[in-house]
Every structure is written in structure tokens, then in C-alpha cells.
Design a protein around this motif. Sequence first.
Motif, mmCIF file in Angstrom:
data_model
loop_
_atom_site.group_PDB
_atom_site.id
_atom_site.type_symbol
_atom_site.label_atom_id
_atom_site.label_comp_id
_atom_site.label_asym_id
_atom_site.label_seq_id
_atom_site.Cartn_x
_atom_site.Cartn_y
_atom_site.Cartn_z
ATOM 1 N N SER A 30 -1.233 -31.849 61.154
ATOM 2 C CA SER A 30 -1.495 -33.277 61.883
ATOM 3 C C SER A 30 -2.833 -33.464 62.392
ATOM 4 N N PHE A 31 -3.098 -32.443 63.151
ATOM 5 C CA PHE A 31 -4.747 -32.312 63.606
ATOM 6 C C PHE A 31 -5.737 -32.138 62.772
ATOM 7 N N ALA A 32 -5.289 -31.454 61.598
ATOM 8 C CA ALA A 32 -6.229 -31.298 60.651
ATOM 9 C C ALA A 32 -6.468 -32.426 59.908
ATOM 10 N N ALA A 33 -5.483 -33.113 59.744
ATOM 11 C CA ALA A 33 -5.549 -34.459 59.203
ATOM 12 C C ALA A 33 -6.503 -35.654 59.964
ATOM 13 N N TRP A 228 16.314 -31.129 63.118
ATOM 14 C CA TRP A 228 15.721 -30.588 64.339
ATOM 15 C C TRP A 228 14.174 -30.400 64.058
ATOM 16 N N PRO A 229 13.698 -29.643 63.024
ATOM 17 C CA PRO A 229 12.180 -29.835 62.924
ATOM 18 C C PRO A 229 11.776 -31.223 62.994
ATOM 19 N N ALA A 230 12.327 -32.109 62.313
ATOM 20 C CA ALA A 230 11.720 -33.313 62.497
ATOM 21 C C ALA A 230 11.798 -34.208 63.747
ATOM 22 N N LEU A 231 12.925 -33.878 64.542
ATOM 23 C CA LEU A 231 12.800 -34.496 65.967
ATOM 24 C C LEU A 231 11.907 -33.822 66.837
ATOM 25 N N GLY A 232 11.802 -32.444 66.591
ATOM 26 C CA GLY A 232 10.805 -31.811 67.363
ATOM 27 C C GLY A 232 9.218 -32.389 67.306
ATOM 28 N N LEU A 236 7.100 -34.431 70.090
ATOM 29 C CA LEU A 236 6.030 -33.600 70.585
ATOM 30 C C LEU A 236 4.752 -34.558 70.188
ATOM 31 N N ILE A 237 4.703 -35.131 69.081
ATOM 32 C CA ILE A 237 3.643 -35.845 68.743
ATOM 33 C C ILE A 237 3.928 -37.185 69.615
ATOM 34 N N SER A 238 4.888 -37.703 69.941
ATOM 35 C CA SER A 238 4.950 -39.109 70.658
ATOM 36 C C SER A 238 4.251 -38.598 72.219
ATOM 37 N N PHE A 239 4.745 -37.614 72.584
ATOM 38 C CA PHE A 239 4.147 -37.090 73.952
ATOM 39 C C PHE A 239 2.638 -37.178 73.957
ATOM 40 N N THR A 240 2.150 -36.256 72.820
ATOM 41 C CA THR A 240 0.693 -36.191 72.593
ATOM 42 C C THR A 240 -0.030 -37.539 72.643
ATOM 43 N N PHE A 241 0.496 -38.396 71.549
ATOM 44 C CA PHE A 241 -0.408 -39.539 71.485
ATOM 45 C C PHE A 241 0.066 -40.523 72.550
ATOM 46 N N GLY A 242 1.154 -40.192 73.358
ATOM 47 C CA GLY A 242 1.339 -41.061 74.325
ATOM 48 C C GLY A 242 0.297 -40.704 75.446
ATOM 49 N N ALA A 243 -0.008 -39.508 75.700
ATOM 50 C CA ALA A 243 -0.919 -39.130 76.564
ATOM 51 C C ALA A 243 -2.279 -39.545 76.360
#
Length: 272
Positions: A30-33, A228-232, A236-243
Motif C-alpha cells: 500500500s505504501f509502495a503504491a 479477517w485479513p481484509a478486515l485487518g 489498520l489503513i483506516s486508522f493510518t489515513f485517519g491520522a
Amino acid sequence: MTSYPQWTPASRPGIIPLHPLTFGTILGRSFAALRHNPKVLLGFGLVVQTVAYLLVLLGVGGVAVLTFSRLDNVPASSDDFEAIFIGSTAITAIVGFVLGLAAAALGVIVQAVVVSEVAHGALAEKLSLGMLWRRVKPVIWRVIGYSFLLTLAVSVLIAVVVGVLVLIGFAALPIAIALGVLVVLGAIPLALWLSVKLLLVPSAIILENAGIGAALARSWRLTRGRFWPALGVIVLISFTFGAIAQVVSLPFSFLGTGLSTLFAPTGDPGVS
């Protein structure tokens, strides 16, 4: 004499490995993108989201100031005060709703461009913003329509549930409160489950030119066994981009605080 084809370098690998991905790989890629085409994924996204934020902020704020300022010349005991207050509230709410829809549509456009860019990045292709827009333009209204239909369905469901609870509350308030708590507790896992199952609907529409119904079925199949992988990743990305969003909006918060202090230093415009 035997002729050989001209040597060509091997194709560059894409930003996403073409094999089943682990949680860490998904997060890292995701960060590589973001690094692959920052002008599109960061520049375009931030500019559009900032414009949408300012559109809603200035539009709603301006209308609120213009409408509620009429109350300054009307005594609170007057019969017109309540009518003006209700009318101003309604106008501001309508403007906020319309501008919110416009901001949501801009967000969908950003999502469509990002999906297309990541798909091309997986094949080591780096397209310009204009080329990406030409690719998503034919399906953009379908993606916007899906987003609005989903919002409408959720809104109707919430309205029906709240209406039923209110009716029960008139007859037996404790039962309505208990049912309300149960509904909220049950809605949390349901919302998480549906968010995963519907995660890939926009991608199916954009990349496969699928209709809304076909995209729903496609997303349902692709997320089967990967909950579970998709939810994780979503959490995580929601928290990251929320910050990140909080950091981006911080200057605007300081600006709003500074303007309110400038125009109303005592906290009350009527106090000098």
C-alpha cells in the motif's frame, strides 16, 4: 549467418506481487503504491479532498452566517424569532446536505482514480492523471450511483429501525431502550462484515466494467475465506489515513479558531 533478436531488458516487476498476499505484504505494498505515483495518489487526492473540505466548510459556514444573522435584529420574544430560527436551520441543513453529496462524489472520483492507478502499478505501468481519468470516466457515474444507493439503503434501514424503536418507546420505554442497546451492539459486527463483503465492489466496477449487481456478486466471491485479513487491512489503513487526515485538517482548525477569536474575542459577538 544466424540472426538473433535484439536484446531487451526484462520487464520491471509491478508494485504488487501477482500471488496470494499476506497481511504484511498488503500493508507494505500500500505504501509502495504511494511512492510509485505520488502525484496522483497523494497530490491529486489531497487537492481534491481539500477542495471538498473547503467547499463544505465555507458553503455551510457562509449560509449559516447569512441566515442566522437576521436574528440579530429580531427580539427573542418576537413571534418572528422562532420562524426565522427554524427557517435558517432548515436552509443551512439543506445546503450542508447538498454540499455533503458533492463532497462525497468528489471522494468517489478520487477512489476511482486510485483504484485504476494501483491496478496499473501492479503491472509496472505509470500513467498520468489525464490517462487515468480517461479510463475511469466511462464508469464513474456507476461508481457514484453505487455509493449513493448504498448510503440510501443504510439511511432507510436506520430510519426504519429508529422509527420502530420510537413507537415501542411510546408504549414501553424500558423495552425500547434495551432493544436499542441490542441493536447497536448487533449493528457493529454486521457493519464490519458488510464492509468487508462489499469492499471490492467499486474495484469490480472500475476494472472489470461490471454492473452494480455483477460487482456485488464479484466482491462477495473474492472476499470469501479472506474476511479477517481484509478486515485487518481495512481497520489498520483506516486508522493510518485517519491520522493523516487529522494532520492535514489541523491547519484549518487553527485557522477557524483564529478567525473566531478575531471576530468574537469574548466568545459572544454581542459583547464588546
